[in-house]
Write a protein that holds these residues in place. Structure first.
Motif, short mmCIF file in Angstrom:
data_model
loop_
_atom_site.label_atom_id
_atom_site.label_comp_id
_atom_site.label_asym_id
_atom_site.label_seq_id
_atom_site.Cartn_x
_atom_site.Cartn_y
_atom_site.Cartn_z
N ALA A 94 37.42 -35.52 -41.38
CA ALA A 94 38.42 -36.59 -41.24
C ALA A 94 39.55 -36.42 -42.24
CB ALA A 94 37.75 -37.95 -41.41
N LYS A 95 39.22 -36.06 -43.48
CA LYS A 95 40.26 -35.87 -44.51
C LYS A 95 41.18 -34.71 -44.15
CE LYS A 95 40.81 -35.27 -49.49
NZ LYS A 95 41.25 -33.97 -49.89
N ILE A 96 40.62 -33.60 -43.69
CA ILE A 96 41.43 -32.44 -43.30
C ILE A 96 42.36 -32.82 -42.15
CG2 ILE A 96 41.29 -30.16 -42.19
CD1 ILE A 96 38.67 -29.76 -43.91
N ASN A 97 41.83 -33.55 -41.17
CA ASN A 97 42.64 -33.94 -40.03
C ASN A 97 43.74 -34.92 -40.45
OD1 ASN A 97 42.84 -36.01 -37.40
ND2 ASN A 97 42.94 -33.81 -36.97
N LYS A 98 43.40 -35.86 -41.31
CA LYS A 98 44.39 -36.83 -41.80
C LYS A 98 45.53 -36.12 -42.52
CE LYS A 98 44.83 -40.57 -45.14
NZ LYS A 98 44.15 -41.32 -46.19
N GLU A 99 45.19 -35.17 -43.38
CA GLU A 99 46.22 -34.42 -44.10
C GLU A 99 47.10 -33.62 -43.15
OE1 GLU A 99 43.87 -32.19 -46.89
OE2 GLU A 99 43.62 -33.92 -48.22
N LYS A 100 46.51 -33.01 -42.13
CA LYS A 100 47.27 -32.25 -41.14
C LYS A 100 48.24 -33.16 -40.40
CE LYS A 100 45.56 -31.23 -37.07
NZ LYS A 100 44.74 -30.65 -36.01
N LEU A 101 47.76 -34.33 -39.96
CA LEU A 101 48.62 -35.25 -39.22
C LEU A 101 49.72 -35.84 -40.09
CD1 LEU A 101 45.92 -37.07 -37.08
CD2 LEU A 101 47.55 -35.30 -36.33
N GLN A 102 49.40 -36.14 -41.34
CA GLN A 102 50.42 -36.66 -42.25
C GLN A 102 51.50 -35.61 -42.50
OE1 GLN A 102 47.91 -37.93 -45.52
NE2 GLN A 102 48.02 -40.07 -44.86
N SER A 103 51.11 -34.36 -42.62
CA SER A 103 52.07 -33.28 -42.81
C SER A 103 52.98 -33.15 -41.59
CB SER A 103 51.34 -31.96 -43.07
OG SER A 103 52.24 -30.88 -43.10
N ARG A 104 52.38 -33.20 -40.40
CA ARG A 104 53.19 -33.12 -39.18
C ARG A 104 54.15 -34.29 -39.08
NH1 ARG A 104 48.84 -31.21 -34.56
NH2 ARG A 104 48.59 -29.07 -35.34
N LYS A 105 53.68 -35.48 -39.43
CA LYS A 105 54.54 -36.66 -39.38
C LYS A 105 55.72 -36.50 -40.33
CE LYS A 105 54.59 -41.65 -39.88
NZ LYS A 105 53.81 -42.85 -40.21
N LYS A 106 55.42 -36.05 -41.54
CA LYS A 106 56.46 -35.87 -42.56
C LYS A 106 57.50 -34.84 -42.11
CE LYS A 106 56.99 -34.71 -47.45
NZ LYS A 106 56.30 -34.32 -48.68
N ARG A 107 57.04 -33.79 -41.42
CA ARG A 107 57.94 -32.73 -40.96
C ARG A 107 58.52 -33.00 -39.58
NH1 ARG A 107 54.94 -28.49 -39.94
NH2 ARG A 107 52.94 -29.49 -40.32
N GLY A 108 58.16 -34.14 -38.98
CA GLY A 108 58.70 -34.48 -37.68
C GLY A 108 58.15 -33.62 -36.55
N THR A 109 56.91 -33.13 -36.69
CA THR A 109 56.35 -32.23 -35.68
C THR A 109 55.09 -32.80 -35.02
OG1 THR A 109 55.09 -31.04 -37.37
CG2 THR A 109 57.27 -30.16 -36.79
N LEU A 110 54.97 -34.14 -34.98
CA LEU A 110 53.81 -34.73 -34.31
C LEU A 110 53.84 -34.39 -32.81
CD1 LEU A 110 53.45 -38.22 -35.99
CD2 LEU A 110 51.77 -36.40 -35.99
N LYS A 111 55.03 -34.40 -32.23
CA LYS A 111 55.18 -33.99 -30.84
C LYS A 111 55.39 -32.50 -30.79
CE LYS A 111 57.16 -38.23 -29.00
NZ LYS A 111 58.28 -38.78 -28.24
N GLY A 112 54.97 -31.89 -29.71
CA GLY A 112 55.18 -30.46 -29.58
C GLY A 112 53.89 -29.73 -29.32
N ASN A 113 53.95 -28.43 -29.36
CA ASN A 113 52.80 -27.59 -29.06
C ASN A 113 52.50 -26.65 -30.22
OD1 ASN A 113 52.40 -28.47 -26.33
ND2 ASN A 113 54.26 -27.36 -25.81
N GLY A 114 51.27 -26.21 -30.26
CA GLY A 114 50.88 -25.21 -31.26
C GLY A 114 50.11 -25.82 -32.40
N ASP A 115 49.08 -25.11 -32.84
CA ASP A 115 48.25 -25.59 -33.93
C ASP A 115 48.94 -25.57 -35.27
OD1 ASP A 115 46.15 -26.08 -32.21
OD2 ASP A 115 45.18 -24.14 -32.58
N THR A 116 49.90 -24.67 -35.45
CA THR A 116 50.53 -24.50 -36.76
C THR A 116 51.90 -25.17 -36.86
OG1 THR A 116 51.46 -22.38 -36.08
CG2 THR A 116 49.31 -22.33 -37.19
N ARG A 117 52.21 -26.08 -35.98
CA ARG A 117 53.53 -26.73 -36.02
C ARG A 117 53.71 -27.63 -37.23
NH1 ARG A 117 50.84 -29.44 -31.81
NH2 ARG A 117 50.68 -31.66 -32.15
#
Length: 117
Positions: A94-117
């Motif tokens: 859960a912590k790893i996933n939360k950090e990944k999603l927070q990073s995507r949100k901060k970078r504006g990449t929640l939408k889109g494709n690809g695991d490394t966005r």
């Protein structure tokens, strides 16, 4: 029989790692094929969730909330065991996933494709 929904209180909250420990006590599968078994089981249970939703959209009755919740519980069991077999706790997952999603949100990449966005 269905378990009735109860109001969540401080006394009956369960932590992810507590759940994982309880789930582990019910695990029966060949340990030498754990990854194969767990990945197939996880896909199967996710399919059961989807099947319940599909039947609702086919108009077979009211939305089967309780049935979907029970299937999601089965999905959680497989996720829990899969994480355990990989050497992770559910809280770590859960912590790893939360950090990944927070990073995507901060970078504006929640939408889109690809695991490394």
């Amino acid at each position: 029989p269905y378990i009735t929904r109860t109001t969540t209180t401080k006394e009956n909250k369960m932590k992810l790692n507590e759940y994982q420990k309880a789930a582990k006590s019910t695990a029966i599968y060949p340990k030498e094929r754990a990854i194969e078994y767990l990945s197939c089981g996880l896909a199967s249970e996710a399919g059961e969730v989807t099947g319940k939703v599909a039947k609702f959209y086919r108009k077979d009755g009211d939305f089967p909330t309780r049935d979907v919740i029970e299937e999601l519980g089965d999905v959680l069991w497989f996720v829990s065991q899969f994480a355990y077999e990989l050497g992770y706790t559910l809280e770590e997952v859960a912590k790893i996933n939360k950090e990944k999603l927070q990073s995507r949100k901060k970078r504006g990449t929640l939408k889109g494709n690809g695991d490394t966005r």
